[in-house]
Design a protein around this motif. Sequence first.
Motif, PDB file in Angstrom:
ATOM      1  N   GLY A 204       6.499  -0.838   8.953  1.00 55.54           N
ATOM      2  CA  GLY A 204       6.769  -2.338   8.862  1.00 55.54           C
ATOM      3  C   GLY A 204       8.463  -2.583   8.500  1.00 55.54           C
ATOM      4  O   GLY A 204       8.952  -1.688   7.819  1.00 55.54           O
ATOM      5  N   ALA A 205       9.041  -3.073   9.747  1.00 57.84           N
ATOM      6  CA  ALA A 205      10.439  -3.489   9.785  1.00 57.84           C
ATOM      7  C   ALA A 205      10.706  -4.883   9.471  1.00 57.84           C
ATOM      8  O   ALA A 205      11.378  -5.586  10.250  1.00 57.84           O
ATOM      9  CB  ALA A 205      10.960  -2.860  11.126  1.00 57.84           C
ATOM     10  N   GLY A 206      10.269  -5.553   8.550  1.00 51.60           N
ATOM     11  CA  GLY A 206      10.460  -6.904   8.063  1.00 51.60           C
ATOM     12  C   GLY A 206      11.376  -6.770   7.036  1.00 51.60           C
ATOM     13  O   GLY A 206      12.289  -6.156   6.970  1.00 51.60           O
ATOM     14  N   TYR A 207      11.450  -8.022   6.120  1.00 54.95           N
ATOM     15  CA  TYR A 207      12.327  -8.173   5.033  1.00 54.95           C
ATOM     16  C   TYR A 207      12.857  -6.783   4.422  1.00 54.95           C
ATOM     17  O   TYR A 207      13.801  -6.310   3.899  1.00 54.95           O
ATOM     18  CB  TYR A 207      12.357  -9.386   4.367  1.00 54.95           C
ATOM     19  CG  TYR A 207      12.668 -10.458   5.069  1.00 54.95           C
ATOM     20  CD1 TYR A 207      13.814 -11.344   4.892  1.00 54.95           C
ATOM     21  CD2 TYR A 207      11.552 -11.255   5.787  1.00 54.95           C
ATOM     22  CE1 TYR A 207      13.937 -12.581   5.718  1.00 54.95           C
ATOM     23  CE2 TYR A 207      11.786 -12.318   6.416  1.00 54.95           C
ATOM     24  CZ  TYR A 207      12.904 -12.950   6.349  1.00 54.95           C
ATOM     25  OH  TYR A 207      13.339 -14.126   7.210  1.00 54.95           O
ATOM     26  N   VAL A 208      11.681  -6.340   3.626  1.00 52.05           N
ATOM     27  CA  VAL A 208      11.820  -4.996   2.992  1.00 52.05           C
ATOM     28  C   VAL A 208      11.698  -3.828   3.853  1.00 52.05           C
ATOM     29  O   VAL A 208      12.785  -2.784   3.492  1.00 52.05           O
ATOM     30  CB  VAL A 208      10.481  -5.029   1.949  1.00 52.05           C
ATOM     31  CG1 VAL A 208      10.446  -3.610   1.286  1.00 52.05           C
ATOM     32  CG2 VAL A 208      10.554  -6.022   0.767  1.00 52.05           C
ATOM     33  N   GLY A 209      11.128  -3.627   4.745  1.00 54.11           N
ATOM     34  CA  GLY A 209      11.298  -2.345   5.568  1.00 54.11           C
ATOM     35  C   GLY A 209      12.423  -2.154   6.228  1.00 54.11           C
ATOM     36  O   GLY A 209      13.243  -0.976   6.083  1.00 54.11           O
ATOM     37  N   LEU A 210      12.975  -3.163   6.756  1.00 57.56           N
ATOM     38  CA  LEU A 210      14.356  -2.955   7.654  1.00 57.56           C
ATOM     39  C   LEU A 210      15.361  -2.757   6.723  1.00 57.56           C
ATOM     40  O   LEU A 210      16.370  -2.148   7.004  1.00 57.56           O
ATOM     41  CB  LEU A 210      14.574  -4.141   8.464  1.00 57.56           C
ATOM     42  CG  LEU A 210      15.887  -3.977   9.395  1.00 57.56           C
ATOM     43  CD1 LEU A 210      15.723  -3.122  10.329  1.00 57.56           C
ATOM     44  CD2 LEU A 210      15.945  -5.461  10.316  1.00 57.56           C
TER      45      LEU A 210
ATOM     46  N   GLY B 198       3.247  -6.509   5.525  1.00 54.95           N
ATOM     47  CA  GLY B 198       2.967  -7.727   4.515  1.00 54.95           C
ATOM     48  C   GLY B 198       1.692  -7.592   3.698  1.00 54.95           C
ATOM     49  O   GLY B 198       0.691  -6.739   4.237  1.00 54.95           O
ATOM     50  N   THR B 199       1.638  -8.266   2.630  1.00 54.90           N
ATOM     51  CA  THR B 199       0.483  -8.397   1.817  1.00 54.90           C
ATOM     52  C   THR B 199       0.298  -9.987   1.466  1.00 54.90           C
ATOM     53  O   THR B 199       0.520 -10.250   0.273  1.00 54.90           O
ATOM     54  CB  THR B 199       0.573  -7.498   0.508  1.00 54.90           C
ATOM     55  OG1 THR B 199       1.850  -7.795  -0.134  1.00 54.90           O
ATOM     56  CG2 THR B 199       0.389  -6.167   0.913  1.00 54.90           C
ATOM     57  N   PRO B 200       0.137 -10.722   2.483  1.00 60.67           N
ATOM     58  CA  PRO B 200       0.210 -12.209   2.214  1.00 60.67           C
ATOM     59  C   PRO B 200      -1.120 -12.726   1.268  1.00 60.67           C
ATOM     60  O   PRO B 200      -2.291 -11.837   1.178  1.00 60.67           O
ATOM     61  CB  PRO B 200       0.087 -12.814   3.663  1.00 60.67           C
ATOM     62  CG  PRO B 200      -0.555 -11.862   4.530  1.00 60.67           C
ATOM     63  CD  PRO B 200      -0.326 -10.308   3.752  1.00 60.67           C
TER      64      PRO B 200
ATOM     65  N   PHE C 191      -6.544 -13.666  -3.373  1.00 57.69           N
ATOM     66  CA  PHE C 191      -6.184 -12.180  -3.467  1.00 57.69           C
ATOM     67  C   PHE C 191      -5.248 -11.791  -2.624  1.00 57.69           C
ATOM     68  O   PHE C 191      -5.200 -12.300  -1.207  1.00 57.69           O
ATOM     69  CB  PHE C 191      -7.603 -11.467  -3.519  1.00 57.69           C
ATOM     70  CG  PHE C 191      -7.384 -10.002  -4.212  1.00 57.69           C
ATOM     71  CD1 PHE C 191      -6.919  -9.910  -5.323  1.00 57.69           C
ATOM     72  CD2 PHE C 191      -7.574  -8.824  -3.320  1.00 57.69           C
ATOM     73  CE1 PHE C 191      -6.884  -8.584  -5.947  1.00 57.69           C
ATOM     74  CE2 PHE C 191      -7.431  -7.709  -3.766  1.00 57.69           C
ATOM     75  CZ  PHE C 191      -6.988  -7.501  -5.099  1.00 57.69           C
ATOM     76  N   ALA C 192      -4.662 -10.673  -2.649  1.00 55.32           N
ATOM     77  CA  ALA C 192      -3.561 -10.032  -1.460  1.00 55.32           C
ATOM     78  C   ALA C 192      -4.599  -9.557  -0.313  1.00 55.32           C
ATOM     79  O   ALA C 192      -5.629  -8.923  -0.536  1.00 55.32           O
ATOM     80  CB  ALA C 192      -2.874  -8.949  -1.973  1.00 55.32           C
ATOM     81  N   ASP C 193      -4.215 -10.053   0.808  1.00 54.47           N
ATOM     82  CA  ASP C 193      -4.837  -9.471   2.113  1.00 54.47           C
ATOM     83  C   ASP C 193      -4.091  -8.172   2.251  1.00 54.47           C
ATOM     84  O   ASP C 193      -3.012  -7.782   2.861  1.00 54.47           O
ATOM     85  CB  ASP C 193      -4.435 -10.616   3.294  1.00 54.47           C
ATOM     86  CG  ASP C 193      -4.833  -9.813   4.829  1.00 54.47           C
ATOM     87  OD1 ASP C 193      -5.407  -8.751   4.560  1.00 54.47           O
ATOM     88  OD2 ASP C 193      -4.702 -10.918   5.462  1.00 54.47           O
TER      89      ASP C 193
ATOM     90  N   THR D   4       4.105  -4.659  -2.078  1.00 60.03           N
ATOM     91  CA  THR D   4       3.509  -5.294  -3.366  1.00 60.03           C
ATOM     92  C   THR D   4       1.954  -5.121  -3.331  1.00 60.03           C
ATOM     93  O   THR D   4       1.213  -6.045  -2.401  1.00 60.03           O
ATOM     94  CB  THR D   4       4.098  -6.987  -3.667  1.00 60.03           C
ATOM     95  OG1 THR D   4       5.472  -6.529  -3.735  1.00 60.03           O
ATOM     96  CG2 THR D   4       3.449  -7.031  -4.749  1.00 60.03           C
ATOM     97  N   VAL D   5       1.130  -4.344  -3.901  1.00 66.87           N
ATOM     98  CA  VAL D   5      -0.170  -4.287  -3.574  1.00 66.87           C
ATOM     99  C   VAL D   5      -1.074  -3.963  -5.050  1.00 66.87           C
ATOM    100  O   VAL D   5      -0.563  -3.573  -6.156  1.00 66.87           O
ATOM    101  CB  VAL D   5      -0.515  -3.116  -2.923  1.00 66.87           C
ATOM    102  CG1 VAL D   5      -0.131  -2.986  -1.619  1.00 66.87           C
ATOM    103  CG2 VAL D   5       0.134  -1.744  -3.449  1.00 66.87           C
ATOM    104  N   PRO D   6      -2.104  -5.050  -4.965  1.00 64.78           N
ATOM    105  CA  PRO D   6      -2.744  -4.997  -6.450  1.00 64.78           C
ATOM    106  C   PRO D   6      -3.191  -3.469  -6.772  1.00 64.78           C
ATOM    107  O   PRO D   6      -3.227  -2.486  -6.304  1.00 64.78           O
ATOM    108  CB  PRO D   6      -4.183  -5.715  -5.876  1.00 64.78           C
ATOM    109  CG  PRO D   6      -3.743  -6.469  -4.644  1.00 64.78           C
ATOM    110  CD  PRO D   6      -2.769  -5.667  -4.015  1.00 64.78           C
ATOM    111  N   VAL D   7      -3.462  -3.347  -8.095  1.00 62.00           N
ATOM    112  CA  VAL D   7      -4.012  -2.267  -8.979  1.00 62.00           C
ATOM    113  C   VAL D   7      -5.104  -1.824  -8.288  1.00 62.00           C
ATOM    114  O   VAL D   7      -5.957  -2.449  -7.884  1.00 62.00           O
ATOM    115  CB  VAL D   7      -4.478  -2.446 -10.379  1.00 62.00           C
ATOM    116  CG1 VAL D   7      -4.903  -1.511 -11.190  1.00 62.00           C
ATOM    117  CG2 VAL D   7      -3.025  -3.103 -11.121  1.00 62.00           C
TER     118      VAL D   7
END
Length: 431
Positions: free
Chosen positions: A7-13, A85-87, A94-96, A122-125
């Motif tokens: 994943g090379a988005g806002y966080v990955g990159l 992403g976890t939209p 709930f997170a996808d 960011t992922v649910p417990v």
Amino acid sequence: MKIAMIGAGYVGLVSGACFADFGHTVCCVDTDPAKIAALEDGRIPIFEPGLDTLVADNVRHSRLTFSTEVSGAVAQADVVFIAVGTPSRRGDGFADLSYVYAAARDIAASLDGYTVVVTKSTVPVGTGDEVERIIREARPDAAFAVVSNPEFLREGAAISDFKRPDRIVIGAEDDRAASVMREVYQPLYLNQAPILVTGRRTAELTKYAANAFLATKITFINEIADLCEQVGANVQEVARGIGLDNRIGAKFLHAGPGYGGSCFPKDTLALVKTAQDSGTPLRLVEAVVAVNDQRKRAMARKVTAACGGSVRGKTIAILGLTFKPNTDDMRDAPSLAIVAGLQDGGARIRAYDPEGMAGARALMPDITYTDDPYECATGADALVIVTEWNAFRALDWTELAARMPGRTVVDLRNVYRPDDIARHGFRYVGV
Ligand code: NAD
Ligand code: UGA
């Protein structure tokens, strides 16, 4: 160390480029071929201050590469980060997790030698447990550990947040994985960033608790702002008055049009769902979600009231479209609800944003986009500051007055002092 960043988005990159800058060898992998082609061509697909030079420097020193193929990067890696992403999932909020689980399956197929697989998304417990199950099922033979390492950076300040974090949270179930993670972050010892090693589920929940707490702080001051308006008090002074108490702290007490962005809205919703599913509803966070949703629409009503009760046939100039300054990110930006509300009331919208225009055009094709704040204000009945870009902090009000037939300014970020605007003949409405 050798790192694969999936994943090379806002966080990955940003994370990948910063790890490379620490001296690690990093391959950023993304399924979006256009993104990888741009990066290989020296173009940065997002706007984040300083990211272009950071990426270019590390590419030049061969510490940072890009690929659309998970296999090669993962096979060589000591540590594989999942930063996809976890939209919000349609329907229940709930997170996808479909992108995370798809990444886990891809990673499983290519593991070679002991590898630490890290969820930075960011992922649910419990997601780490499922990632571990997916990999174990596909590769019973593989030597790996699954770790949670949530990311706390903010867009617009992402590089400094990543390089100088308040803390690093590592949720690991075994000592070997935790020590590999300490090595990954070893360059940050110089900054004395505390490293908290916790259980995996605790780390996962810590991320949601942090975002929900910050969203609550913002929502609290926004409601106090509404009360201030009714009783003749000044919310900025109230915020300072409470924020100087160290137990409260001054940050995240800026009243405004409601929080937006790709994270607070979706993460508060996902946490509410997790809590409901666990039979422990978080009623405070539920209220924060509801109050913030209502607030964005209420801002259109605030502008309408400032325009004398109707915007029908009026031209409204909007300055700032992104959810905050110094990003091009339009995800869940308050401007979307505000513009929609004003259009429903019959207003014509002109807009300008320093970096968000491309994203905004895709989401709001039916407004007039302009090249600068002055062109935006031309012919407007009212000017609304929605996002506090620095470029809007020292506007030439004489020039604006000459271009605007109307004399109303609605400053949803309290950028200006009312008297400074009023002396140019404008009616000023702040928060
Ligand atoms: P993003 O949408 O900008 O980037 C995600 C990238 O992952 C996309 O480029 C997409 O093409 C790619 N991708 C999806 N599936 C893939 C797969 N199977 N293999 C390879 N690449 C794949 O998202 P983002 O804003 O970087 O957020 C990523 C995660 O980090 C989310 O969980 C978010 O909540 C969390 N987070 C974001 C921020 C932030 O400021 N944006 C801060 C902290 C945490
Ligand atoms: C936020 C968190 O601050 C990060 O720690 C976290 O890593 C990230 O979410 C995430 O999980 O993705 P970000 O959304 O980039 O970062 O930006 P913030 O600066 O937190 O702003 C979020 C929203 O709150 C914006 O719309 C902003 O205008 C609003 N805000 C912020 C206020 O209205 N008032 C404030 O005082 C602060």
